[in-house]
Design a protein around this motif. Structure first.
Motif, mmCIF file in Angstrom:
data_model
loop_
_atom_site.group_PDB
_atom_site.id
_atom_site.type_symbol
_atom_site.label_atom_id
_atom_site.label_comp_id
_atom_site.label_asym_id
_atom_site.label_seq_id
_atom_site.Cartn_x
_atom_site.Cartn_y
_atom_site.Cartn_z
ATOM 1 N N ASP A 99 32.399 32.067 39.911
ATOM 2 C CA ASP A 99 31.813 30.891 40.556
ATOM 3 C C ASP A 99 32.572 30.594 41.857
ATOM 4 N N PRO A 100 31.867 30.383 42.973
ATOM 5 C CA PRO A 100 32.565 30.129 44.243
ATOM 6 C C PRO A 100 33.227 28.749 44.320
ATOM 7 N N GLN A 101 32.955 27.867 43.340
ATOM 8 C CA GLN A 101 33.556 26.527 43.344
ATOM 9 C C GLN A 101 35.076 26.617 43.227
ATOM 10 N N LEU A 102 35.784 25.777 43.974
ATOM 11 C CA LEU A 102 37.246 25.743 43.944
ATOM 12 C C LEU A 102 37.730 24.654 42.997
ATOM 13 N N PHE A 103 38.873 24.889 42.342
ATOM 14 C CA PHE A 103 39.458 23.939 41.411
ATOM 15 C C PHE A 103 40.959 23.812 41.664
ATOM 16 N N CYS A 104 41.520 22.648 41.329
ATOM 17 C CA CYS A 104 42.964 22.460 41.391
ATOM 18 C C CYS A 104 43.592 23.288 40.272
ATOM 19 N N THR A 105 44.561 24.127 40.619
ATOM 20 C CA THR A 105 45.237 24.979 39.645
ATOM 21 C C THR A 105 46.747 24.885 39.839
ATOM 22 N N ALA A 106 47.485 25.236 38.816
ATOM 23 C CA ALA A 106 48.943 25.211 38.877
ATOM 24 C C ALA A 106 49.457 26.353 39.748
ATOM 25 N N LYS A 107 50.608 26.139 40.354
ATOM 26 C CA LYS A 107 51.261 27.203 41.114
ATOM 27 C C LYS A 107 52.049 28.078 40.148
ATOM 28 N N THR A 108 52.381 29.270 40.590
ATOM 29 C CA THR A 108 53.191 30.174 39.778
ATOM 30 C C THR A 108 54.635 29.668 39.755
ATOM 31 N N ILE A 109 55.483 30.326 38.967
ATOM 32 C CA ILE A 109 56.886 29.917 38.928
ATOM 33 C C ILE A 109 57.579 30.155 40.267
ATOM 34 N N PHE A 110 56.947 30.933 41.145
ATOM 35 C CA PHE A 110 57.472 31.177 42.483
ATOM 36 C C PHE A 110 56.845 30.236 43.511
ATOM 37 N N GLN A 111 56.177 29.162 43.013
ATOM 38 C CA GLN A 111 55.555 28.142 43.859
ATOM 39 C C GLN A 111 54.494 28.719 44.790
ATOM 40 N N GLN A 112 53.672 29.644 44.261
ATOM 41 C CA GLN A 112 52.597 30.236 45.049
ATOM 42 C C GLN A 112 51.252 29.907 44.417
ATOM 43 N N CYS A 113 50.232 29.804 45.246
ATOM 44 C CA CYS A 113 48.853 29.683 44.770
ATOM 45 C C CYS A 113 48.292 31.098 44.664
ATOM 46 N N VAL A 114 47.846 31.450 43.494
ATOM 47 C CA VAL A 114 47.279 32.778 43.302
ATOM 48 C C VAL A 114 45.779 32.630 43.096
ATOM 49 N N ARG A 115 45.020 33.266 43.961
ATOM 50 C CA ARG A 115 43.566 33.167 43.839
ATOM 51 C C ARG A 115 43.063 34.068 42.727
ATOM 52 N N TRP A 116 41.914 33.707 42.190
ATOM 53 C CA TRP A 116 41.301 34.491 41.129
ATOM 54 C C TRP A 116 40.846 35.831 41.683
ATOM 55 N N ARG A 117 41.004 36.881 40.874
ATOM 56 C CA ARG A 117 40.547 38.218 41.272
ATOM 57 C C ARG A 117 39.665 38.790 40.168
ATOM 58 N N LYS A 118 38.803 39.694 40.558
ATOM 59 C CA LYS A 118 37.827 40.284 39.639
ATOM 60 C C LYS A 118 38.494 41.244 38.650
ATOM 61 N N PRO A 119 37.988 41.288 37.410
ATOM 62 C CA PRO A 119 38.538 42.232 36.430
ATOM 63 C C PRO A 119 38.043 43.655 36.707
ATOM 64 N N ASN A 120 38.657 44.625 36.035
ATOM 65 C CA ASN A 120 38.248 46.023 36.186
ATOM 66 C C ASN A 120 36.781 46.183 35.797
ATOM 67 N N GLY A 121 36.056 46.980 36.595
ATOM 68 C CA GLY A 121 34.646 47.231 36.352
ATOM 69 C C GLY A 121 33.722 46.410 37.235
ATOM 70 N N ASP A 122 34.186 45.291 37.772
ATOM 71 C CA ASP A 122 33.355 44.457 38.643
ATOM 72 C C ASP A 122 33.207 45.098 40.019
ATOM 73 N N TYR A 123 32.095 44.757 40.698
ATOM 74 C CA TYR A 123 31.879 45.220 42.073
ATOM 75 C C TYR A 123 32.894 44.540 42.983
ATOM 76 N N CYS A 124 33.288 45.240 44.031
ATOM 77 C CA CYS A 124 34.270 44.684 44.954
ATOM 78 C C CYS A 124 34.010 45.169 46.375
ATOM 79 N N CYS A 125 34.654 44.517 47.327
ATOM 80 C CA CYS A 125 34.539 44.905 48.732
ATOM 81 C C CYS A 125 35.870 45.404 49.282
ATOM 82 N N GLY A 126 36.963 45.056 48.616
ATOM 83 C CA GLY A 126 38.290 45.474 49.081
ATOM 84 C C GLY A 126 39.310 45.315 47.966
ATOM 85 N N HIS A 127 40.490 45.877 48.157
ATOM 86 C CA HIS A 127 41.537 45.858 47.146
ATOM 87 C C HIS A 127 41.935 44.437 46.735
ATOM 88 N N ASP A 128 41.916 43.497 47.664
ATOM 89 C CA ASP A 128 42.307 42.114 47.347
ATOM 90 C C ASP A 128 41.325 41.404 46.424
#
Length: 159
Positions: A99-128
């Motif tokens: 879903d393209p909707q954005l939500f407030c999420t917790a940061k990692t223990i390294f204080q970074q925001c990690v965006r959601w990525r597609k699981p194996n098998g899904d269509y993609c346009c690039g490595h990211d």
């Protein structure tokens, strides 16, 4: 002989300013008159000089300043929909699914925001786009898909 406390007290009382009007009620000057949790329109109305929204409701309220003398606005908790990082308590507003909707999420223990990525098998346009960081064509005519990394060094190699 009178003690210092008995002598200084009357002198200190003389230094206190007296109200000019007939009223003996103390009124603040230059500061607002509203206390914490009272509705307000601007900072000047509040004793704390801090008037901010404290929920999704657009109504603003007088709030105390932080220990760093800052006025903090209400921010969305994790799981709420958002449009930018500054709206969230965590400071992190990202996708959590296809879903393209954005939500407030917790940061990692390294204080970074990690965006959601597609699981194996899904269509993609690039490595990211992929959790595995590996987006390849399985053959020349197939579409690009997320595939797991392979090999001893976990490289992005075609299967």
């Amino acid at each position: 002989m009178a003690g210092w406390g008995q002598t200084l007290l009357p002198l200190l009382l003389l230094l206190l300013p007296l109200p000019l009007s007939g009223s003996l009620e103390w009124k603040p000057t230059g500061l607002g008159h509203k206390g914490t949790r009272e509705g307000c329109e601007g900072h000047g109305e509040c004793l704390s000089q801090c008037c901010v929204p404290n929920s999704l409701n657009p109504q603003k309220f007088c709030t105390p300043k932080t220990v760093f003398r800052k006025c903090l606005s209400w921010q969305r908790p994790n799981g709420d929909k958002c449009q930018g990082h500054d709206e969230c308590q965590s400071g992190c507003c990202t996708r959590i699914s296809v879903d393209p909707q954005l939500f407030c999420t917790a940061k990692t223990i390294f204080q970074q925001c990690v965006r959601w990525r597609k699981p194996n098998g899904d269509y993609c346009c690039g490595h990211d786009d992929c959790r595995s960081r590996c987006c390849l064509q399985l053959n020349e005519v197939s579409p690009y898909r997320c595939i797991p990394r392979t090999g001893i060094l976990a490289q992005c190699l075609p299967l």
